[in-house]
Design an enzyme around this catalytic site. Structure first.
Site, PDB file in Angstrom:
ATOM      1  N   CYS A 276       0.797  -1.232   0.000  1.00  0.00           N
ATOM      2  CA  CYS A 276       0.000   0.000   0.000  1.00  0.00           C
ATOM      3  C   CYS A 276       0.831   1.286   0.000  1.00  0.00           C
ATOM      4  O   CYS A 276       0.537   2.218  -0.743  1.00  0.00           O
ATOM      5  CB  CYS A 276      -0.995   0.004   1.150  1.00  0.00           C
ATOM      6  SG  CYS A 276      -0.259   0.007   2.785  1.00  0.00           S
ATOM      7  N   HIS A 340      -3.258   0.937   6.707  1.00  0.00           N
ATOM      8  CA  HIS A 340      -3.390   0.983   5.259  1.00  0.00           C
ATOM      9  C   HIS A 340      -3.066   2.408   4.830  1.00  0.00           C
ATOM     10  O   HIS A 340      -3.337   3.355   5.559  1.00  0.00           O
ATOM     11  CB  HIS A 340      -4.800   0.569   4.830  1.00  0.00           C
ATOM     12  CG  HIS A 340      -4.969   0.543   3.341  1.00  0.00           C
ATOM     13  ND1 HIS A 340      -4.051  -0.066   2.512  1.00  0.00           N
ATOM     14  CD2 HIS A 340      -5.911   1.078   2.531  1.00  0.00           C
ATOM     15  CE1 HIS A 340      -4.442   0.095   1.252  1.00  0.00           C
ATOM     16  NE2 HIS A 340      -5.561   0.790   1.244  1.00  0.00           N
ATOM     17  N   ASP A 363      -7.365   5.688  -3.692  1.00  0.00           N
ATOM     18  CA  ASP A 363      -6.597   4.539  -3.209  1.00  0.00           C
ATOM     19  C   ASP A 363      -6.203   3.665  -4.387  1.00  0.00           C
ATOM     20  O   ASP A 363      -7.061   3.127  -5.077  1.00  0.00           O
ATOM     21  CB  ASP A 363      -7.452   3.741  -2.213  1.00  0.00           C
ATOM     22  CG  ASP A 363      -6.662   2.649  -1.504  1.00  0.00           C
ATOM     23  OD1 ASP A 363      -5.501   2.393  -1.896  1.00  0.00           O
ATOM     24  OD2 ASP A 363      -7.205   2.039  -0.565  1.00  0.00           O
ATOM     25  N   ASN A 403     -14.136   3.805   9.752  1.00  0.00           N
ATOM     26  CA  ASN A 403     -15.135   3.918  10.812  1.00  0.00           C
ATOM     27  C   ASN A 403     -16.097   2.740  10.907  1.00  0.00           C
ATOM     28  O   ASN A 403     -17.148   2.863  11.534  1.00  0.00           O
ATOM     29  CB  ASN A 403     -15.937   5.210  10.641  1.00  0.00           C
ATOM     30  CG  ASN A 403     -16.378   5.787  11.975  1.00  0.00           C
ATOM     31  OD1 ASN A 403     -15.938   5.332  13.019  1.00  0.00           O
ATOM     32  ND2 ASN A 403     -17.248   6.770  11.939  1.00  0.00           N
ATOM     33  N   GLU A 460     -14.245   9.670  18.158  1.00  0.00           N
ATOM     34  CA  GLU A 460     -14.867   8.387  18.511  1.00  0.00           C
ATOM     35  C   GLU A 460     -15.758   8.534  19.734  1.00  0.00           C
ATOM     36  O   GLU A 460     -15.373   9.160  20.726  1.00  0.00           O
ATOM     37  CB  GLU A 460     -13.784   7.344  18.826  1.00  0.00           C
ATOM     38  CG  GLU A 460     -13.172   6.704  17.600  1.00  0.00           C
ATOM     39  CD  GLU A 460     -14.111   5.761  16.861  1.00  0.00           C
ATOM     40  OE1 GLU A 460     -15.241   5.535  17.311  1.00  0.00           O
ATOM     41  OE2 GLU A 460     -13.702   5.248  15.809  1.00  0.00           O
ATOM     42  N   GLU A 465     -20.166  11.098  15.647  1.00  0.00           N
ATOM     43  CA  GLU A 465     -19.469   9.973  15.013  1.00  0.00           C
ATOM     44  C   GLU A 465     -20.437   8.818  14.777  1.00  0.00           C
ATOM     45  O   GLU A 465     -20.500   8.233  13.706  1.00  0.00           O
ATOM     46  CB  GLU A 465     -18.294   9.544  15.900  1.00  0.00           C
ATOM     47  CG  GLU A 465     -17.517   8.352  15.350  1.00  0.00           C
ATOM     48  CD  GLU A 465     -17.951   7.021  15.960  1.00  0.00           C
ATOM     49  OE1 GLU A 465     -17.742   5.987  15.302  1.00  0.00           O
ATOM     50  OE2 GLU A 465     -18.518   7.027  17.062  1.00  0.00           O
TER      51      GLU A 465
END
Length: 705
Positions: A276, A340, A363, A403, A460, A465
């Site tokens: 990655c 990642h 990505d 998440n 969090e 959230e």
């Protein structure tokens, strides 16, 4: 009188580069530069000399710029050179500045939405009184790039000081490793190297990106995310995660992007191998070279949600043995990567409702297909943060990455679905999102680490959230079913898997679970603890040690279960990057309450120090001393350093080092000859048969003699 014949055309590459923020490109700094690099929507100057004096009343000069082999409306700019041309941000113009006999100076303005790439120029000359024409084809490259300094450009960044980092910085850091021991791995982007722009053009052609779409950074970013991996269209890098790299370069050995792009351009074959951060490093090089502001982003504890449930699901047998497949998703199990790495790119999003411009995630690591190809993004960070999963592109996949909730399921013949929920952990995924801080480069420490978690998600545990994630869940039928089950779990025994402090390679460690019985009855508990070596994408390699046992915990009492793991247990079983996973599972006989937890840590290795014993003087030979201490109780064989720097002659050098005795100094000397003034950066990696993935970097000043 005959039409003018062109003798020579010249575009002042050095002088034009200055206002166009292109002075760092190597090719414009050559003795006699032949490549012009400018940015769209901003004027640049040129001159043409003819074989006879120019007569303003008789002669007509036309400039025809074209991109690609079949120019059309958007990929061709045709204009006459005249004195009263008025520059306009949406069209091509050529203003006549000065006539000196046979020489005409002019200024070209380009549209601000122009497709970027390597443009060709033809000069057409004729007389007003006749239709006979002369043609002259300019034989040098003219690159026109995105212009994030221009307020009308779609890539415009208001805080233009940040462009020093996100477009012009050619060295950076990628944070890798599990959460507790994450460290910045230096990476040399090298976007100004002479072969990078040609490599970018080759990539876009191989991706068959239509020329007329190359001015749209949204489409461009999506194509870049596809062509940097080799999966669909023989793109740049072959991804591999199994530790078998003998027929290529191991991902941990690369020091930067230029060697990879050089090999791709030269062989026109996919380059083995990437993981990655290698994909992300190459994406940054390509984006910054083309003028799209870009940064590398590391997500610590990253979810790969294979079935779009916005959860990561782990399944266990009735006796709490972990299953390595997903019984509900035959195509592939969800996985959790230690970390990642992907990229953010900066642009306006006129294709979306207002409010979604700015940083967009893309990505290039091939994980899931999007519209049938291995590509991902651009997904607006604002949409990821608010859980708006309907917007282009791939917001859902990125939302899960940072998440998703981790859900554990135990086989249960009495449950309607065949599985009952073990426990949930809302705090596990997307523990921290990192990038390099602008303007700072700390070769050995973490002063240049910037936490950007709040750009991707609300803090969090806050209501915002949960609401953002539930906003995503609301749009997904499958996710709704998963979250419905999580609402009704009860438990009267608390389990806590202790964090493991830092473990240096060669040291012992211990896995411990604390158990507390909060009920007023005794409980019989069956527990299992294990330590396993893993690849960073969560795939298990080998079990290092496993212990199972039963214990009784009295009412209101605390107990602990623990196993020691010695260096000789784990050393033979370590795989690349030395990541370990400790897992604990338990089931209470009386209540059938079940619990499981796991944690990742990395066995730490030393860094390479790079020292100079004398001042570096421009053009004068000097010696770099590379060293670290062998942490192992055995000798290192087949030792090799690899060093990259923009400031030395020869781009990347490999350096064999002698075998090193146990706990002895491993060192090598590298002759260098600095070729530019100011700060230059060195990035080094080391490998041997017994020890790999050792990194180091340093910054040094080069002085005038």
């Amino acid at each position: 009188m005959e039409p003018l014949l062109v003798d020579v055309v010249h575009f002042y590459p050095k002088e034009n580069a200055q206002p166009h923020n292109a002075v760092k490109f190597e090719v414009v700094n050559e003795e006699n530069p032949t490549v012009t690099i400018v940015r769209r929507g901003q004027p640049f100057n040129g001159v043409v000399r003819f074989t006879r004096p120019f007569d303003e009343n008789e002669d007509i000069i036309q400039l025809v710029f074209s991109l690609g082999d079949k120019p059309q409306m958007d990929t061709q700019g045709s204009m006459f050179i005249h004195r009263d041309a008025v520059p306009d941000k949406h069209s091509w113009t050529a203003k006549l500045l000065e006539v000196q006999g046979d020489t005409v100076s002019f200024e070209v303005s380009t549209p601000v939405s122009l497709p970027i790439g390597c443009w060709a120029l033809r000069v057409v000359s004729r007389l007003k009184s006749s239709s006979a024409k002369e043609f002259y084809d300019f034989d040098q490259d003219i690159y026109i790039l995105f212009n994030p300094w221009n307020p009308d450009d779609q890539t415009y960044m208001e805080d233009s000081a940040l462009l020093q980092e996100y477009v012009l910085n050619d060295v950076g850091k990628v944070w890798v490793g599990p959460i507790k021991t994450t460290r910045g791995k230096p990476w040399f982007y090298g976007q100004f190297d002479a072969l990078v722009l040609p490599a970018c053009m080759f990539m876009l052609d191989r991706a068959e990106m239509p020329f007329h779409q190359r001015g749209d950074p949204v489409k461009m970013a999506r194509v870049i995310s596809r062509i940097v991996n080799s999966n669909d269209d023989a793109g740049v890098l072959i991804g591999r995660w199994d530790g078998q790299y003998e027929d290529g370069t191991a991902p941990s050995e690369w020091t930067g992007s230029v060697d990879i792009l050089a090999q791709y351009l030269e062989t026109q074959q996919e380059v083995p191998y990437g993981q990655c951060w290698v994909f992300a490093g190459v994406v940054t090089t390509v984006c910054r070279a083309l003028g799209i502001p870009s940064r590398v982003v590391s997500n610590l504890v990253s979810a790969h949600d294979a079935n779009s449930s916005l959860t990561v699901d782990k399944y266990y047998t009735e006796t709490m043995e972990e299953l390595d497949y997903d019984p509900n998703n035959p195509a592939g199990a969800d996985s959790i990567w230690n970390y990642h790495v992907w990229n953010d790119v900066w642009m306006a999003r006129p294709d979306l409702p207002p409010g979604y411009g700015g940083w967009q995630a893309i990505d290039a690591t091939p994980q899931e297909t999007s519209s049938g190809m291995y590509q991902c993004g651009p997904a607006p960070l604002e949409a990821i943060k608010q859980g708006v999963i309907g917007l282009g592109y791939d917001v859902e996949f990125m939302l899960s990455s940072v998440n998703a909730d981790l859900m554990r399921w135990r086989k249960d013949p009495d449950a309607e679905s065949g599985y009952s929920m073990v426990d949930t952990n809302n705090y596990h995924i997307g523990r921290m999102v990192l990038t390099k801080k602008p303007y700072v480069f700390d070769p050995l420490g973490d002063e240049d680490r910037q936490i950007i978690t709040t750009e991707y998600k609300h803090s969090e545990g806050t209501a915002s959230e949960r609401l953002a994630l539930m906003n995503g869940v609301r749009y997904s039928e499958r996710a709704k079913r998963y979250y419905a089950v999580a609402a009704n779990l009860s438990s009267d025994i608390s389990f806590k898997l202790r964090d493991i402090d830092t473990v240096h390679i060669g040291q012992d460690f211990r896995v411990t679970v604390d158990i507390e019985n909060k009920s007023n009855e005794g409980r019989n508990i069956k527990a299992a603890l294990s330590a396993t070596s893993v690849f960073y994408n969560g795939v298990k390699s080998e079990v290092v040690k496993k212990v199972e046992g039963k214990l009784f915990v009295g009412p209101g009492k605390r107990e602990q279960v623990s196993i020691p793991v010695k260096a000789e247990d784990y050393m033979p079983k370590l795989v690349e990057y030395c990541n370990m996973k400790i897992s604990a599972m338990a089931i209470v006989d009386e209540t059938k309450q079940s619990w499981a937890d796991d944690d990742d840590f990395q066995v730490l290795k030393p860094n390479i120090t790079i020292k100079f014993n004398e001042d570096l003087i421009l053009g004068e030979p000097a010696t770099a001393h590379l060293s670290f201490v062998n942490p192992l109780g055995r000798a290192l064989t087949g030792c090799e350093f690899r060093v990259t720097s923009s400031g030395m002659v020869g781009r990347s050098l490999r350096l064999a080092a002698p075998d090193a005795a146990p706990h002895a100094l491993v060192s090598a000397e590298l002759p260098v000859q600095p070729k530019k003034l100011g700060t230059i950066n060195f990035v080094a990696t080391f490998k041997s048969a017994e020890l790999k993935d050792i990194n180091g970097a340093s910054s040094v000043e080069v002085l005038e003699g």
